[in-house]
Each structure stands twice: as structure tokens, then as C-alpha cells.
Write a protein that holds these residues in place. Sequence first.
Motif, mmCIF file in Angstrom:
data_model
loop_
_atom_site.group_PDB
_atom_site.id
_atom_site.type_symbol
_atom_site.label_atom_id
_atom_site.label_comp_id
_atom_site.label_asym_id
_atom_site.label_seq_id
_atom_site.Cartn_x
_atom_site.Cartn_y
_atom_site.Cartn_z
ATOM 1 N N LEU A 365 0.822 -1.209 0.000
ATOM 2 C CA LEU A 365 0.000 0.000 0.000
ATOM 3 C C LEU A 365 0.860 1.265 0.000
ATOM 4 N N LEU A 366 1.918 1.264 0.783
ATOM 5 C CA LEU A 366 2.780 2.440 0.855
ATOM 6 C C LEU A 366 3.521 2.674 -0.458
ATOM 7 N N ARG A 367 3.944 1.598 -1.102
ATOM 8 C CA ARG A 367 4.639 1.761 -2.391
ATOM 9 C C ARG A 367 3.696 2.382 -3.427
ATOM 10 N N ARG A 368 2.421 1.990 -3.388
ATOM 11 C CA ARG A 368 1.461 2.542 -4.345
ATOM 12 C C ARG A 368 1.231 4.035 -4.131
ATOM 13 N N SER A 369 1.383 4.481 -2.876
ATOM 14 C CA SER A 369 1.063 5.873 -2.554
ATOM 15 C C SER A 369 2.296 6.751 -2.384
ATOM 16 N N GLY A 370 3.466 6.228 -2.738
ATOM 17 C CA GLY A 370 4.667 7.052 -2.696
ATOM 18 C C GLY A 370 5.486 6.960 -1.436
ATOM 19 N N GLY A 371 5.211 5.974 -0.586
ATOM 20 C CA GLY A 371 6.022 5.770 0.608
ATOM 21 C C GLY A 371 5.428 6.406 1.843
ATOM 22 N N GLY A 372 6.155 6.304 2.940
ATOM 23 C CA GLY A 372 5.713 6.850 4.212
ATOM 24 C C GLY A 372 5.699 5.794 5.303
ATOM 25 N N TYR A 373 5.077 6.156 6.419
ATOM 26 C CA TYR A 373 5.080 5.283 7.589
ATOM 27 C C TYR A 373 3.840 4.380 7.627
ATOM 28 N N GLY A 374 4.067 3.159 8.116
ATOM 29 C CA GLY A 374 2.987 2.219 8.345
ATOM 30 C C GLY A 374 2.998 1.756 9.791
ATOM 31 N N LEU A 375 1.828 1.453 10.320
ATOM 32 C CA LEU A 375 1.692 0.980 11.699
ATOM 33 C C LEU A 375 0.966 -0.360 11.690
ATOM 34 N N LEU A 376 1.586 -1.362 12.294
ATOM 35 C CA LEU A 376 1.036 -2.712 12.363
ATOM 36 C C LEU A 376 0.754 -3.040 13.827
ATOM 37 N N VAL A 377 -0.440 -3.527 14.133
ATOM 38 C CA VAL A 377 -0.801 -3.802 15.528
ATOM 39 C C VAL A 377 -1.579 -5.105 15.614
ATOM 40 N N ILE A 378 -1.214 -5.933 16.611
ATOM 41 C CA ILE A 378 -1.928 -7.186 16.864
ATOM 42 C C ILE A 378 -2.106 -7.373 18.368
ATOM 43 N N PRO A 379 -3.345 -7.581 18.834
ATOM 44 C CA PRO A 379 -3.566 -8.054 20.207
ATOM 45 C C PRO A 379 -3.694 -9.569 20.199
ATOM 46 N N ALA A 380 -3.416 -10.186 21.344
ATOM 47 C CA ALA A 380 -3.470 -11.649 21.409
ATOM 48 C C ALA A 380 -4.065 -12.086 22.741
ATOM 49 N N ALA A 381 -4.219 -13.385 22.886
ATOM 50 C CA ALA A 381 -4.768 -13.956 24.105
ATOM 51 C C ALA A 381 -3.870 -13.646 25.305
ATOM 52 N N LEU A 382 -4.423 -13.821 26.486
ATOM 53 C CA LEU A 382 -3.743 -13.562 27.756
ATOM 54 C C LEU A 382 -3.329 -12.115 27.911
ATOM 55 N N GLY A 383 -3.952 -11.222 27.129
ATOM 56 C CA GLY A 383 -3.743 -9.796 27.310
ATOM 57 C C GLY A 383 -2.540 -9.192 26.618
ATOM 58 N N VAL A 384 -1.755 -9.977 25.879
ATOM 59 C CA VAL A 384 -0.551 -9.426 25.266
ATOM 60 C C VAL A 384 -0.871 -8.745 23.944
ATOM 61 N N SER A 385 -0.039 -7.769 23.571
ATOM 62 C CA SER A 385 -0.196 -7.042 22.308
ATOM 63 C C SER A 385 1.173 -6.644 21.792
ATOM 64 N N MET A 386 1.218 -6.312 20.514
ATOM 65 C CA MET A 386 2.472 -5.866 19.900
ATOM 66 C C MET A 386 2.179 -4.913 18.761
ATOM 67 N N ALA A 387 3.068 -3.935 18.574
ATOM 68 C CA ALA A 387 2.962 -2.981 17.473
ATOM 69 C C ALA A 387 4.330 -2.801 16.835
ATOM 70 N N VAL A 388 4.337 -2.577 15.523
ATOM 71 C CA VAL A 388 5.564 -2.344 14.764
ATOM 72 C C VAL A 388 5.335 -1.141 13.855
ATOM 73 N N VAL A 389 6.331 -0.255 13.781
ATOM 74 C CA VAL A 389 6.312 0.855 12.849
ATOM 75 C C VAL A 389 7.304 0.573 11.731
ATOM 76 N N ILE A 390 6.870 0.723 10.494
ATOM 77 C CA ILE A 390 7.748 0.555 9.335
ATOM 78 C C ILE A 390 7.739 1.828 8.505
ATOM 79 N N GLU A 391 8.709 1.942 7.622
ATOM 80 C CA GLU A 391 8.731 3.055 6.680
ATOM 81 C C GLU A 391 9.054 2.513 5.303
ATOM 82 N N SER A 392 8.286 2.944 4.312
ATOM 83 C CA SER A 392 8.541 2.590 2.920
ATOM 84 C C SER A 392 9.178 3.783 2.226
ATOM 85 N N PHE A 393 10.204 3.535 1.410
ATOM 86 C CA PHE A 393 10.920 4.616 0.716
ATOM 87 C C PHE A 393 10.305 4.897 -0.653
#
Length: 393
Positions: A365-393
Motif C-alpha cells: 500500500l505504501l509503495r502505491r502511494s509514494g512511501g511513508g510510515y505504516g503501523l502494524l498492531v496485533i492483540p493476542a490472548a492472555l492480554g498481550v499485544s504488539m505494534a511495529v512501525v515501518i517506513e517505505s521509501f
Amino acid sequence: MSEAFIYDTVRTPRGRVKRGGGTLAGVPSYELLAQLLRELGTRGLPAERVDDVVIGVNTPAAEQATDLARVAIMAAEWPDTVPAGIVSRMCCSGLDAIASASAQVRSGQADLVVAGGAESLSRVPMFSDKPTLATDAELGELTGFVTIGVSADLTAAEHGFSREELDAYAVQSHLRAAAAPEWESIVPVRVDGEVILRTDEGARPDTTAEGLAALAPLFGDDPLWARVEARFPGFSRPSAGLHTVATAPQLSDAASAIVIGSAEAGRSMGREPLGRVVSWAHTAARSPRLDGAAEAARRALAKAGIGIQDVRVAEFNESFSVTPLLLMRELGISADKVNVHGGGVSVGHPLGATGGILLANAMDLLRRSGGGYGLLVIPAALGVSMAVVIESF
């Protein structure tokens, strides 16, 4: 500190799990991953120079046990000298693999790593590993273990989301997925040389709010609500369940693989990076709530030195309809930036493979729109969660 650059992103389509056998039910998860590894070699990745392969697996049981990543290396006929291993952080496993690979590269301990995930829910269903916390009452009480759907209903009820809002989100997910263009990162799955699946399965363009309203709730009469009420005194459970089969994530089979390397690795391969893994964060909430994901996103954004307004594309795993709805509300991000081509509710959540799929989708999606920042987020069982920030050039 070195940067963790992204040099390639590949994933299989998500094949829907069906009674009697879905499209990918005959393909083991290690073979799904092996096909991606072969594709990376075809694209010019020098397998002999890969320092490690790190793969997320939610359920390391049966044929997914005993280091699925290493089995995939052998099935792909990569050099015997390439090491490989798995990480397991439930639904966050794929993102955790990407963070682990990025940490190796950024610290200088590795130059070139392949990370991602693989899961066949057709062949290795959830709870195939027979976790004791699901069968032992004492351990269940200690951990707050409940059916994940009860966690979703609990979170929706505590944050005031109605059945109608949850249904409306599912309708949107299906319509967006049905209208999605082809994903550039998808590698078709083949059996005996013949393509058996080219695109994600599951999207239903005829989905309507009226149709979803007629579905029965799945978790309203779950006996584990008693555990929730004991764990959170004063909580009033909804009079009827909130999530249905339509607002729960569809079960699916898939694999993903992301090539992460240093600047030197790119020069030696004669490649320019597509982007970079900028930051990541882990958080947890009191189990069995699923509302720790927004804090993971805030921490990852802070580490990246950006704000939510700087995010061009967000891929929030649809761990039930409540997840993206709650993240959008708490982070203040526009719905136009979130899961623009659907997600787990419509086209599946292959557990350990999902983190890599979210990253691959965001990069497309970022490559189609010329790059920028992306945010990925997943929650999981037992209350844990994780997020990742990426950048497309």
C-alpha cells in the motif's frame, strides 16, 4: 546502531479453513513457507548468505513442532548451513519474528535475516498443543484464561461497542476485501506445478448489515463468563453475546517471509532497500482483556519519533471487530487509513503468519502511494499485544 532495512516481502494467499477441507488443507505449513523461500531465491536472494531465518508459529504442535522453520529450509533445498528457528507469542508471533530479526541486524549480530510466519489451521487447529491452562481450572484461574471470543465480548462491552457497530465493521471489511486490487507481495501456491490459489479467500461482496443481524452470538452463554465476573468485580456482562461468526476472524492457512538486512547486505546484493523496520513495542493488559494494543502502538510510535498523524497506512489485525474499532477510537486515526482492503474478519487470520502478512500488505500500500510510515498492531490472548512501525521509501 545499524538500520534494519526491508529488501523483499512475500506471502501466500490466505486460504480459508472449511469443513471437509479448504483449498490449502493439503499443503503443510512448512511447504507454504518453503514455496516462499524458493521464490526469494528465484528473485536473487543469496540463500547461502542468510544468517538466520526466524518464523512465528502460534501452535508449534504436530507437523509444526520441532522447528518448522528448519524443516522449511530443507524442503526449499536451501543450503544446509542456513540456521532457522521459531518464535511463539500467540497471534503476535509473526510480528515478534520480524522484531527479533530486526534486532539482530540493528545490533550488528547479523547482516541478512528472513523473518515471517507460517500456520495451517486446517492441519494443526488451535489447541492442538493441548495447553494445560485450557483444561486445568487452577491454572485457568491464575491466568484468567477464557475463550478468546469471551475476551472480545468483554472488551467490546467495557468500551461500549454495540452489536450493530461490530456488525457494521464486518460489512465494511468484506466490501473492502472484495474490491481489493491484487497484492504485489502475493506468491501463488502450487501443488505439482499447478497453481491452486492466487488470491485471498473469504471476502463476500453480498454481505449486509441485515444479514449479519440475523446471526446468533457465539459467546453469550459461555460458562467461562463466571471467571470474567470473578476476575473483574462489578463488571456487568452483556445480556446477549456481541460477536458472531461474522465478526470473528476467519480461520485460514498461510505463510509470510520478509527479507531484512543491513546496508552492507544490500550493497553486496546490488539492491536498494524498499523500506525499514523503524520500531516496535510489546505491552500487556490484565487477562482476559484485549485492550492493551493501543498502548503498544503509542510506545512504538514514540520510539519512532512520530505521531499518529504521520502514519499513512495502518494494518490492525481484525482480532474480532472490536480490535480495529477500539484502536481507531483510542489512537484517533482515520478509518480511511485502516485496513483499506479488509482483514481477518473477511479474509482470515492465519495466526503466526499474520504479522508478516500485515507488513507485506502495508508495504504494498505504501509503495502505491509514494512511501511513508505504516503501523502494524496485533492483540493476542492472555492480554498481550504488539505494534511495529515501518517506513517505505
